[in-house]
Design a protein around this motif. Structure first.
Motif, PDB file in Angstrom:
ATOM      1  N   MET A  13       1.254  -1.333   0.314  1.00 58.86           N
ATOM      2  CA  MET A  13      -0.441  -0.408   0.294  1.00 58.86           C
ATOM      3  C   MET A  13       0.741   0.954  -0.067  1.00 58.86           C
ATOM      4  N   HIS A  14       0.200   2.399  -0.668  1.00 62.67           N
ATOM      5  CA  HIS A  14       0.773   3.360  -0.868  1.00 62.67           C
ATOM      6  C   HIS A  14       0.688   4.342  -0.090  1.00 62.67           C
ATOM      7  N   SER A  15       2.026   5.922   0.786  1.00 63.62           N
ATOM      8  CA  SER A  15       1.184   6.519   0.700  1.00 63.62           C
ATOM      9  C   SER A  15       0.851   7.394   0.295  1.00 63.62           C
ATOM     10  N   PHE A  16      -0.071   8.585   0.594  1.00 58.06           N
ATOM     11  CA  PHE A  16      -0.604   9.575  -0.340  1.00 58.06           C
ATOM     12  C   PHE A  16       1.439  10.252  -0.784  1.00 58.06           C
ATOM     13  N   LYS A  17       1.966  10.627  -0.256  1.00 61.23           N
ATOM     14  CA  LYS A  17       3.377  11.085   0.027  1.00 61.23           C
ATOM     15  C   LYS A  17       4.273  10.472  -1.413  1.00 61.23           C
ATOM     16  N   ILE A  18       4.100   9.040  -0.901  1.00 66.14           N
ATOM     17  CA  ILE A  18       5.382   7.754  -2.228  1.00 66.14           C
ATOM     18  C   ILE A  18       4.559   8.152  -3.205  1.00 66.14           C
ATOM     19  N   ALA A  19       3.298   8.182  -3.499  1.00 68.20           N
ATOM     20  CA  ALA A  19       2.686   8.200  -4.661  1.00 68.20           C
ATOM     21  C   ALA A  19       2.500   9.501  -5.135  1.00 68.20           C
ATOM     22  N   ARG A  20       2.717  10.324  -4.406  1.00 67.26           N
ATOM     23  CA  ARG A  20       2.665  11.931  -5.351  1.00 67.26           C
ATOM     24  C   ARG A  20       4.238  12.162  -6.037  1.00 67.26           C
ATOM     25  N   ILE A  21       5.548  11.746  -4.743  1.00 66.98           N
ATOM     26  CA  ILE A  21       6.300  11.130  -5.491  1.00 66.98           C
ATOM     27  C   ILE A  21       6.999  10.438  -6.900  1.00 66.98           C
ATOM     28  N   LEU A  22       6.230   9.438  -6.074  1.00 68.62           N
ATOM     29  CA  LEU A  22       6.298   8.588  -7.727  1.00 68.62           C
ATOM     30  C   LEU A  22       5.624   8.985  -8.937  1.00 68.62           C
ATOM     31  N   ALA A  23       4.952   9.529  -9.385  1.00 68.31           N
ATOM     32  CA  ALA A  23       3.927  10.408  -9.766  1.00 68.31           C
ATOM     33  C   ALA A  23       4.531  11.045 -10.443  1.00 68.31           C
ATOM     34  N   GLY A  24       6.374  12.009  -9.983  1.00 66.03           N
ATOM     35  CA  GLY A  24       7.042  12.924 -10.337  1.00 66.03           C
ATOM     36  C   GLY A  24       6.067  14.518 -10.713  1.00 66.03           C
ATOM     37  N   ILE A  41      -7.416  13.091  -8.457  1.00 61.95           N
ATOM     38  CA  ILE A  41      -6.400  12.476  -7.044  1.00 61.95           C
ATOM     39  C   ILE A  41      -5.537  11.141  -7.419  1.00 61.95           C
ATOM     40  N   GLU A  42      -6.640   9.720  -7.688  1.00 63.58           N
ATOM     41  CA  GLU A  42      -6.589   8.357  -8.793  1.00 63.58           C
ATOM     42  C   GLU A  42      -6.253   8.426  -9.384  1.00 63.58           C
ATOM     43  N   ALA A  43      -6.667  10.036 -10.119  1.00 64.52           N
ATOM     44  CA  ALA A  43      -5.999   9.628 -12.120  1.00 64.52           C
ATOM     45  C   ALA A  43      -4.831  10.426 -12.277  1.00 64.52           C
ATOM     46  N   LEU A  44      -4.559  11.013 -11.656  1.00 65.83           N
ATOM     47  CA  LEU A  44      -2.987  11.558 -11.828  1.00 65.83           C
ATOM     48  C   LEU A  44      -2.058  11.180 -11.060  1.00 65.83           C
ATOM     49  N   LEU A  45      -2.009   9.775 -10.336  1.00 62.19           N
ATOM     50  CA  LEU A  45      -1.173   9.439  -8.822  1.00 62.19           C
ATOM     51  C   LEU A  45      -1.042   7.743  -9.245  1.00 62.19           C
ATOM     52  N   GLN A  46      -2.424   7.322  -9.920  1.00 68.18           N
ATOM     53  CA  GLN A  46      -3.007   6.383 -10.268  1.00 68.18           C
ATOM     54  C   GLN A  46      -2.593   4.821  -9.430  1.00 68.18           C
ATOM     55  N   HIS A  47      -3.616   5.634  -8.076  1.00 71.06           N
ATOM     56  CA  HIS A  47      -4.081   5.025  -7.170  1.00 71.06           C
ATOM     57  C   HIS A  47      -4.766   4.590  -6.534  1.00 71.06           C
ATOM     58  N   ASP A  48      -5.921   3.753  -6.549  1.00 77.08           N
ATOM     59  CA  ASP A  48      -6.534   3.441  -5.540  1.00 77.08           C
ATOM     60  C   ASP A  48      -6.981   4.470  -3.917  1.00 77.08           C
ATOM     61  N   LYS A  49      -8.160   5.287  -4.290  1.00 79.90           N
ATOM     62  CA  LYS A  49      -8.464   6.113  -3.020  1.00 79.90           C
ATOM     63  C   LYS A  49      -8.617   5.335  -1.510  1.00 79.90           C
ATOM     64  N   ARG A  50      -8.333   4.038  -1.235  1.00 84.83           N
ATOM     65  CA  ARG A  50      -8.002   3.045  -0.221  1.00 84.83           C
ATOM     66  C   ARG A  50      -6.447   3.260  -0.004  1.00 84.83           C
ATOM     67  N   GLU A  51      -5.682   3.634  -1.200  1.00 80.66           N
ATOM     68  CA  GLU A  51      -4.590   3.483  -0.598  1.00 80.66           C
ATOM     69  C   GLU A  51      -3.979   5.050  -0.671  1.00 80.66           C
ATOM     70  N   LEU A  52      -4.488   5.680  -1.390  1.00 85.61           N
ATOM     71  CA  LEU A  52      -4.101   6.893  -0.181  1.00 85.61           C
ATOM     72  C   LEU A  52      -4.665   7.967   0.346  1.00 85.61           C
ATOM     73  N   PHE A  53      -6.362   7.372   0.274  1.00 87.07           N
ATOM     74  CA  PHE A  53      -6.897   7.709   2.042  1.00 87.07           C
ATOM     75  C   PHE A  53      -7.469   6.341   2.488  1.00 87.07           C
ATOM     76  N   PHE A  87     -11.820   5.837   3.167  1.00 84.00           N
ATOM     77  CA  PHE A  87     -11.534   4.670   1.945  1.00 84.00           C
ATOM     78  C   PHE A  87     -11.108   3.191   2.462  1.00 84.00           C
ATOM     79  N   GLY A  88     -10.318   2.969   3.529  1.00 86.89           N
ATOM     80  CA  GLY A  88     -10.129   1.882   3.727  1.00 86.89           C
ATOM     81  C   GLY A  88     -11.102   1.254   3.995  1.00 86.89           C
ATOM     82  N   ASP A  89     -12.313   1.014   4.590  1.00 88.04           N
ATOM     83  CA  ASP A  89     -13.098  -0.317   4.787  1.00 88.04           C
ATOM     84  C   ASP A  89     -13.886  -0.089   3.600  1.00 88.04           C
ATOM     85  N   CYS A  90     -13.921   0.496   3.347  1.00 86.33           N
ATOM     86  CA  CYS A  90     -14.817   0.101   1.510  1.00 86.33           C
ATOM     87  C   CYS A  90     -14.883  -1.235   1.363  1.00 86.33           C
ATOM     88  N   ASP A  91     -16.126  -1.907   0.628  1.00 86.61           N
ATOM     89  CA  ASP A  91     -15.967  -3.004   0.602  1.00 86.61           C
ATOM     90  C   ASP A  91     -16.937  -3.290  -0.007  1.00 86.61           C
TER      91      ASP A  91
END
Length: 79
Positions: free
Chosen positions: A1-12, A48-60, A64-68
């Motif tokens: 699982m990626h944190s928001f900051k890591i996902a942002r940095i990896l997306a450049g 944010i999901e589109a720009l960072l290419q990660h799901d909202k459950r990973e980012l927040f 959203f972590g308990d969405c099922d």
């Protein structure tokens, strides 16, 4: 699982660069990364999901972590 900051940095993106793409301030992005705030509108979350290419459950995960799938707060919604 990626944190928001890591996902942002990896997306450049810098905080300012992501903020510019989303139409928010750099301080807002910093607060999202720190877990102080989360986006208020789903259209922002989707962008944010589109720009960072990660799901909202990973980012927040705190929000959203308990969405099922079809469940919201333990209640099954109509499909």
């Amino acid at each position: 699982m990626h944190s928001f900051k890591i996902a942002r940095i990896l997306a450049g993106y810098t905080q300012q660069g992501l903020a510019s793409q989303l139409g928010v301030s750099q301080q807002t992005v910093a607060k999202w990364e720190a877990g102080i705030n989360t986006p208020r509108e789903m259209k922002t979350v989707r962008a944010i999901e589109a720009l960072l290419q990660h799901d909202k459950r990973e980012l927040f995960p705190d929000v959203f972590g308990d969405c099922d799938g079809g469940r919201i707060g333990g209640i099954v919604k109509d499909k």
